[in-house]
Design a protein around this motif. Sequence first.
Motif, PDB file in Angstrom:
ATOM      1  N   PHE A  14       0.834  -1.189   0.000  1.00 15.09           N
ATOM      2  CA  PHE A  14       0.000   0.000   0.000  1.00 15.09           C
ATOM      3  C   PHE A  14       0.873   1.245   0.000  1.00 15.09           C
ATOM      4  O   PHE A  14       2.034   1.218   0.417  1.00 15.09           O
ATOM      5  N   PHE A  15       0.293   2.346  -0.491  1.00 13.73           N
ATOM      6  CA  PHE A  15       0.933   3.656  -0.405  1.00 13.73           C
ATOM      7  C   PHE A  15       0.376   4.357   0.823  1.00 13.73           C
ATOM      8  O   PHE A  15      -0.816   4.236   1.128  1.00 13.73           O
ATOM      9  N   ALA A  16       1.235   5.094   1.521  1.00 13.12           N
ATOM     10  CA  ALA A  16       0.808   5.756   2.753  1.00 13.12           C
ATOM     11  C   ALA A  16       1.577   7.039   2.996  1.00 13.12           C
ATOM     12  O   ALA A  16       2.648   7.256   2.430  1.00 13.12           O
ATOM     13  N   ILE A  17       0.999   7.844   3.868  1.00 11.82           N
ATOM     14  CA  ILE A  17       1.678   9.006   4.440  1.00 11.82           C
ATOM     15  C   ILE A  17       1.781   8.743   5.932  1.00 11.82           C
ATOM     16  O   ILE A  17       0.798   8.352   6.572  1.00 11.82           O
ATOM     17  N   PHE A  18       2.978   8.946   6.467  1.00 14.55           N
ATOM     18  CA  PHE A  18       3.224   8.740   7.892  1.00 14.55           C
ATOM     19  C   PHE A  18       3.385  10.098   8.580  1.00 14.55           C
ATOM     20  O   PHE A  18       4.012  10.997   8.032  1.00 14.55           O
ATOM     21  N   PRO A  19       2.848  10.230   9.793  1.00 18.83           N
ATOM     22  CA  PRO A  19       3.114  11.466  10.540  1.00 18.83           C
ATOM     23  C   PRO A  19       4.563  11.484  11.008  1.00 18.83           C
ATOM     24  O   PRO A  19       5.208  10.433  11.094  1.00 18.83           O
ATOM     25  N   LEU A  50       1.434   4.138  12.728  1.00 23.77           N
ATOM     26  CA  LEU A  50       0.316   5.044  12.452  1.00 23.77           C
ATOM     27  C   LEU A  50       0.538   5.707  11.092  1.00 23.77           C
ATOM     28  O   LEU A  50       1.620   6.227  10.819  1.00 23.77           O
ATOM     29  N   HIS A  51      -0.468   5.667  10.249  1.00 27.83           N
ATOM     30  CA  HIS A  51      -0.341   6.199   8.893  1.00 27.83           C
ATOM     31  C   HIS A  51      -1.715   6.474   8.300  1.00 27.83           C
ATOM     32  O   HIS A  51      -2.734   6.040   8.840  1.00 27.83           O
ATOM     33  N   VAL A  52      -1.713   7.160   7.177  1.00 30.20           N
ATOM     34  CA  VAL A  52      -2.901   7.345   6.356  1.00 30.20           C
ATOM     35  C   VAL A  52      -2.651   6.563   5.070  1.00 30.20           C
ATOM     36  O   VAL A  52      -1.685   6.852   4.348  1.00 30.20           O
ATOM     37  N   THR A  53      -3.480   5.570   4.799  1.00 23.07           N
ATOM     38  CA  THR A  53      -3.346   4.827   3.544  1.00 23.07           C
ATOM     39  C   THR A  53      -3.835   5.707   2.400  1.00 23.07           C
ATOM     40  O   THR A  53      -4.917   6.285   2.471  1.00 23.07           O
ATOM     41  N   LEU A  54      -3.022   5.796   1.355  1.00 21.30           N
ATOM     42  CA  LEU A  54      -3.416   6.523   0.149  1.00 21.30           C
ATOM     43  C   LEU A  54      -4.033   5.579  -0.874  1.00 21.30           C
ATOM     44  O   LEU A  54      -5.017   5.910  -1.525  1.00 21.30           O
ATOM     45  N   ASP A  55      -3.432   4.413  -1.028  1.00 16.85           N
ATOM     46  CA  ASP A  55      -3.933   3.444  -1.998  1.00 16.85           C
ATOM     47  C   ASP A  55      -3.491   2.047  -1.600  1.00 16.85           C
ATOM     48  O   ASP A  55      -2.305   1.825  -1.334  1.00 16.85           O
ATOM     49  N   PHE A  56      -4.432   1.129  -1.550  1.00 16.47           N
ATOM     50  CA  PHE A  56      -4.169  -0.273  -1.238  1.00 16.47           C
ATOM     51  C   PHE A  56      -3.951  -1.008  -2.560  1.00 16.47           C
ATOM     52  O   PHE A  56      -4.808  -0.995  -3.432  1.00 16.47           O
ATOM     53  N   LEU A  57      -2.781  -1.633  -2.701  1.00 17.72           N
ATOM     54  CA  LEU A  57      -2.452  -2.327  -3.949  1.00 17.72           C
ATOM     55  C   LEU A  57      -2.804  -3.803  -3.926  1.00 17.72           C
ATOM     56  O   LEU A  57      -2.795  -4.448  -4.971  1.00 17.72           O
ATOM     57  N   GLY A  58      -3.065  -4.372  -2.757  1.00 15.69           N
ATOM     58  CA  GLY A  58      -3.508  -5.760  -2.685  1.00 15.69           C
ATOM     59  C   GLY A  58      -2.695  -6.616  -1.743  1.00 15.69           C
ATOM     60  O   GLY A  58      -1.652  -6.209  -1.218  1.00 15.69           O
ATOM     61  N   ASN A  59      -3.215  -7.828  -1.538  1.00 12.25           N
ATOM     62  CA  ASN A  59      -2.551  -8.868  -0.753  1.00 12.25           C
ATOM     63  C   ASN A  59      -2.006  -9.913  -1.713  1.00 12.25           C
ATOM     64  O   ASN A  59      -2.653 -10.235  -2.718  1.00 12.25           O
ATOM     65  N   TYR A  60      -0.833 -10.446  -1.374  1.00  8.15           N
ATOM     66  CA  TYR A  60      -0.141 -11.355  -2.285  1.00  8.15           C
ATOM     67  C   TYR A  60       0.496 -12.504  -1.518  1.00  8.15           C
ATOM     68  O   TYR A  60       0.782 -12.391  -0.327  1.00  8.15           O
ATOM     69  N   ALA A  61       0.739 -13.590  -2.216  1.00  9.31           N
ATOM     70  CA  ALA A  61       1.507 -14.709  -1.685  1.00  9.31           C
ATOM     71  C   ALA A  61       2.946 -14.481  -2.142  1.00  9.31           C
ATOM     72  O   ALA A  61       3.346 -14.928  -3.214  1.00  9.31           O
ATOM     73  N   GLY A  62       3.709 -13.735  -1.365  1.00  7.66           N
ATOM     74  CA  GLY A  62       5.058 -13.330  -1.759  1.00  7.66           C
ATOM     75  C   GLY A  62       5.025 -11.930  -2.336  1.00  7.66           C
ATOM     76  O   GLY A  62       3.967 -11.383  -2.632  1.00  7.66           O
ATOM     77  N   TYR A 137     -12.752   6.783  -1.235  1.00  4.35           N
ATOM     78  CA  TYR A 137     -11.604   7.038  -0.373  1.00  4.35           C
ATOM     79  C   TYR A 137     -12.038   7.882   0.816  1.00  4.35           C
ATOM     80  O   TYR A 137     -12.685   8.924   0.649  1.00  4.35           O
ATOM     81  N   LYS A 138     -11.716   7.451   2.016  1.00  4.56           N
ATOM     82  CA  LYS A 138     -12.014   8.182   3.246  1.00  4.56           C
ATOM     83  C   LYS A 138     -10.727   8.261   4.050  1.00  4.56           C
ATOM     84  O   LYS A 138     -10.348   7.311   4.736  1.00  4.56           O
ATOM     85  N   PRO A 139     -10.010   9.389   3.971  1.00  5.06           N
ATOM     86  CA  PRO A 139      -8.737   9.501   4.690  1.00  5.06           C
ATOM     87  C   PRO A 139      -8.950   9.335   6.194  1.00  5.06           C
ATOM     88  O   PRO A 139      -9.845   9.950   6.775  1.00  5.06           O
ATOM     89  N   HIS A 140      -8.123   8.507   6.802  1.00  3.84           N
ATOM     90  CA  HIS A 140      -8.223   8.267   8.241  1.00  3.84           C
ATOM     91  C   HIS A 140      -6.914   7.689   8.754  1.00  3.84           C
ATOM     92  O   HIS A 140      -6.093   7.197   7.982  1.00  3.84           O
ATOM     93  N   VAL A 141      -6.737   7.761  10.066  1.00  2.75           N
ATOM     94  CA  VAL A 141      -5.621   7.110  10.750  1.00  2.75           C
ATOM     95  C   VAL A 141      -6.246   6.102  11.704  1.00  2.75           C
ATOM     96  O   VAL A 141      -6.984   6.495  12.621  1.00  2.75           O
ATOM     97  N   THR A 142      -6.001   4.823  11.508  1.00  3.48           N
ATOM     98  CA  THR A 142      -6.479   3.810  12.456  1.00  3.48           C
ATOM     99  C   THR A 142      -5.540   3.831  13.648  1.00  3.48           C
ATOM    100  O   THR A 142      -4.327   3.718  13.492  1.00  3.48           O
ATOM    101  N   VAL A 143      -6.118   4.004  14.846  1.00  3.11           N
ATOM    102  CA  VAL A 143      -5.292   4.090  16.047  1.00  3.11           C
ATOM    103  C   VAL A 143      -5.356   2.816  16.889  1.00  3.11           C
ATOM    104  O   VAL A 143      -4.455   2.554  17.681  1.00  3.11           O
ATOM    105  N   LEU A 144      -6.439   2.029  16.739  1.00  2.00           N
ATOM    106  CA  LEU A 144      -6.522   0.753  17.439  1.00  2.00           C
ATOM    107  C   LEU A 144      -7.696  -0.045  16.918  1.00  2.00           C
ATOM    108  O   LEU A 144      -8.562   0.470  16.213  1.00  2.00           O
ATOM    109  N   TYR A 145      -7.693  -1.324  17.244  1.00  2.00           N
ATOM    110  CA  TYR A 145      -8.819  -2.201  16.981  1.00  2.00           C
ATOM    111  C   TYR A 145      -9.386  -2.572  18.342  1.00  2.00           C
ATOM    112  O   TYR A 145      -8.727  -3.241  19.129  1.00  2.00           O
ATOM    113  N   GLY A 146     -10.605  -2.081  18.637  1.00  2.00           N
ATOM    114  CA  GLY A 146     -11.202  -2.270  19.951  1.00  2.00           C
ATOM    115  C   GLY A 146     -12.334  -3.274  19.916  1.00  2.00           C
ATOM    116  O   GLY A 146     -12.844  -3.640  18.852  1.00  2.00           O
TER     117      GLY A 146
END
Length: 187
Positions: A14-19, A50-62, A137-146
Motif C-alpha cells: 500500500f501507499f501511505a503518508i506517515f506522521p 500510524l499512517h494514512v493509507t493513500l492506496d491499497f495495492l492488494g494482498n499477495y503470496a510473496g 476514499y475516506k482519509p483516516h488514521v487507524t489508532v486501534l482495533y477495539g
Amino acid sequence: MIAGSRKPFTDRLFFAIFPDLQTAERIAQLADQLCTENRVEGKPLPAGQLHVTLDFLGNYAGLPKDKIAMASAAAATVAMPGFEVAFDRVASFPGNRRSQPLVLLGNDGVVALTSLQRTLRQALDAAGLPAASKGGYKPHVTVLYGKRGLPKQAIQPVGWTAREFALVHSRIGLRQYATLGRWSLEM
C-alpha cells in the motif's frame, strides 16, 4: 496444501503518508486517553505504524516484484507540493463483533490528502495497476482495533506537514512494515 490450492496471502502492499515521530507519539497518547476515558478495550497501534493509507495495492503470496516496479514508476510521476494534514474527530468504523477500528477523521484538514490520493490513483491506473479496493476514499488514521465501537466525537485537532509518501510492504498478521520507496512532495 492441497494440490491446486492457492498459497495463502502473506504480503500486503500500500501507499501511505506517515506522521512525523512527534505527531505519531501524540496520536498514540490520544489513543490511550480515548481508551481509558471510554473504556474501550484494545491495544493502540505502535506510534511507528500510524499512517494514512493513500492506496491499497492488494494482498499477495510473496512480494510481486513486477507490481512493485510498476507502482514505483507510477509514484515517481506524481508531482504535488507538501501540505498540512489535520484530523479533528474520532469514531469507530464498522467491524466485526471482536474488532472495531477506532480512527481519526478530518474535514477541511484532509482535502489535500484526497487530492494526492486521486493523483496517485490516476498514475497507478495509467500504469495498469487497477484499484484493489472498491468504494470511495475516506482519509483516516487507524489508532486501534477495539472490542466495542466509539461514537463520532470531536477532538483537539492533531496534524502534521506531509512532506513525502511511501510504498509500504506489510507482512500480514505480523504488524511488520518495510518501506520500499519514498517520494517527496515539493516544499
